[in-house]
Design a protein around this motif. Structure first.
Motif, PDB file in Angstrom:
ATOM      1  N   ARG A  54       2.333   1.743  -3.393  1.00  0.00           N
ATOM      2  CA  ARG A  54       1.247   2.139  -4.315  1.00  0.00           C
ATOM      3  C   ARG A  54       0.951   3.628  -4.176  1.00  0.00           C
ATOM      4  O   ARG A  54       0.750   4.332  -5.171  1.00  0.00           O
ATOM      5  CB  ARG A  54      -0.001   1.311  -4.013  1.00  0.00           C
ATOM      6  CG  ARG A  54      -1.245   1.648  -4.819  1.00  0.00           C
ATOM      7  CD  ARG A  54      -2.323   0.631  -4.492  1.00  0.00           C
ATOM      8  NE  ARG A  54      -3.602   0.950  -5.099  1.00  0.00           N
ATOM      9  CZ  ARG A  54      -4.579   1.593  -4.476  1.00  0.00           C
ATOM     10  NH1 ARG A  54      -4.399   2.022  -3.226  1.00  0.00           N
ATOM     11  NH2 ARG A  54      -5.727   1.832  -5.081  1.00  0.00           N
ATOM     12  N   CYS A  55       0.938   4.126  -2.950  1.00  0.00           N
ATOM     13  CA  CYS A  55       0.689   5.550  -2.712  1.00  0.00           C
ATOM     14  C   CYS A  55       1.800   6.407  -3.310  1.00  0.00           C
ATOM     15  O   CYS A  55       1.539   7.479  -3.871  1.00  0.00           O
ATOM     16  CB  CYS A  55       0.555   5.827  -1.216  1.00  0.00           C
ATOM     17  SG  CYS A  55      -0.923   5.107  -0.462  1.00  0.00           S
ATOM     18  N   LYS A  56       3.054   5.943  -3.197  1.00  0.00           N
ATOM     19  CA  LYS A  56       4.168   6.684  -3.762  1.00  0.00           C
ATOM     20  C   LYS A  56       4.082   6.745  -5.288  1.00  0.00           C
ATOM     21  O   LYS A  56       4.354   7.764  -5.915  1.00  0.00           O
ATOM     22  CB  LYS A  56       5.481   6.058  -3.328  1.00  0.00           C
ATOM     23  CG  LYS A  56       5.816   6.259  -1.858  1.00  0.00           C
ATOM     24  CD  LYS A  56       7.160   5.632  -1.507  1.00  0.00           C
ATOM     25  CE  LYS A  56       7.497   5.852  -0.042  1.00  0.00           C
ATOM     26  NZ  LYS A  56       8.790   5.207   0.339  1.00  0.00           N
TER      27      LYS A  56
ATOM     28  N   ALA B 148       1.404   9.188  -6.246  1.00  0.00           N
ATOM     29  CA  ALA B 148       1.866  10.558  -6.028  1.00  0.00           C
ATOM     30  C   ALA B 148       2.830  10.992  -7.125  1.00  0.00           C
ATOM     31  O   ALA B 148       2.860  12.168  -7.531  1.00  0.00           O
ATOM     32  CB  ALA B 148       2.541  10.687  -4.669  1.00  0.00           C
TER      33      ALA B 148
ATOM     34  N   TYR C  55       0.814  -1.214   0.000  1.00  0.00           N
ATOM     35  CA  TYR C  55       0.000   0.000   0.000  1.00  0.00           C
ATOM     36  C   TYR C  55       0.849   1.267   0.000  1.00  0.00           C
ATOM     37  O   TYR C  55       0.566   2.219  -0.747  1.00  0.00           O
ATOM     38  CB  TYR C  55      -0.943  -0.006   1.204  1.00  0.00           C
ATOM     39  CG  TYR C  55      -2.014   1.059   1.135  1.00  0.00           C
ATOM     40  CD1 TYR C  55      -3.063   0.978   0.237  1.00  0.00           C
ATOM     41  CD2 TYR C  55      -1.950   2.165   1.986  1.00  0.00           C
ATOM     42  CE1 TYR C  55      -4.041   1.951   0.175  1.00  0.00           C
ATOM     43  CE2 TYR C  55      -2.920   3.157   1.930  1.00  0.00           C
ATOM     44  CZ  TYR C  55      -3.965   3.041   1.030  1.00  0.00           C
ATOM     45  OH  TYR C  55      -4.929   4.010   0.968  1.00  0.00           O
ATOM     46  N   SER C  56       1.898   1.285   0.812  1.00  0.00           N
ATOM     47  CA  SER C  56       2.736   2.484   0.886  1.00  0.00           C
ATOM     48  C   SER C  56       3.426   2.761  -0.441  1.00  0.00           C
ATOM     49  O   SER C  56       3.549   3.919  -0.865  1.00  0.00           O
ATOM     50  CB  SER C  56       3.781   2.338   2.000  1.00  0.00           C
ATOM     51  OG  SER C  56       4.602   1.205   1.766  1.00  0.00           O
TER      52      SER C  56
END
Length: 247
Positions: free
Chosen positions: A237-239, A242, A234-235
């Motif tokens: 994927r967020c990067k 962004a 998840y982390s």
């Protein structure tokens, strides 16, 4: 015996192309949109496309129009709910008017359409309601908070609706296309991967509906790419999301 198809958002883009393709296949097409001139042009070109000017967000007029339609045709064999809009937002301000407008047309009006058109679908031997959502809700794209949320709601609605209509004789099809070259996407100022021509996209939808698919997703390359992105931690994927931000 005539087959009747109602298509919303039929004045341009994917809805217009679907109306034309179904008319060429011998269907009686009820073309719904706000643009009277565009619908009349369609009718002049194809006599089996019938102009049905209507603002789907005006529920009172919608009810009256459907009551009138019920007096004109025996049943609806296919309803394609294609109307929708896309406005990008600034997350620093989150303009509430855009969220309200987007949710009203992309979600609330589609729910109202299902409610009001179900009786005509039930009169068909094999009624199908096809709901056009988008692949956009599968990944958190920049500035797409309003559009993506509305499509996520619409996709969930379609899947849940199918569950409760299982024994009704009415089929529910969820359509989730990627980028299609239409007046709506032509406003985008970013690169659209695997962009499809509108005739290709409409043909894929017709083929899927003919095969009685419950969900039509395309193009496969974009579907596969989005699934891969969603397999990331998840982390990470967020990067990645962004990093896709537009200036």
């Amino acid at each position: 015996m005539s087959r009747y198809c109602l298509i919303t958002g039929a004045s341009s883009g994917l809805g217009r192309e679907l109306a034309i393709q179904y008319a060429r296949e011998g269907w009686q097409v009820i073309a719904v949109a706000r643009s009277v001139n565009a619908l009349n042009e369609l009718h002049q070109e194809y006599s089996t496309i019938h102009a049905f000017p209507l603002d789907l967000t005006n529920t009172e007029l919608f009810i009256s129009a459907v009551n009138h339609l019920a007096e004109q045709i025996p049943a609806l064999d296919l309803v394609i709910l294609n109307a929708g809009s896309c406005d990008y937002v600034d997350a620093n301000h989150l303009p509430l008017d855009i969220f309200e407008r987007t949710m009203t047309l992309n979600f609330q009006a589609q729910v109202a359409a299902v409610k009001l058109l179900l009786p005509l679908l039930q009169k068909s031997e094999q009624g199908t309601v096809a709901i056009v959502s988008s692949l956009a809700h599968l990944f958190p794209f920049t500035k797409a908070q309003a559009y993506g949320a509305s499509k996520a709601a619409l996709s969930y609605f379609a899947d849940s609706l199918r569950v409760d209509l299982t024994d009704s004789g009415i089929r529910v099809c969820l359509i989730e296309p990627g980028f299609v070259d239409t007046p709506l996407t032509q406003k985008n100022d970013f690169k659209m991967p695997f962009l499809l021509q509108v005739s290709d996209a409409a043909g894929r939808i017709r083929k899927g509906l003919d095969a009685q698919q419950q969900r039509i997703r395309f193009p496969k390359r974009l579907v596969f790419s989005l699934h891969l992105l969603n397999l990331l931690p998840y982390s990470l994927r967020c990067k990645v999301a962004a990093g896709m931000r537009q200036p």
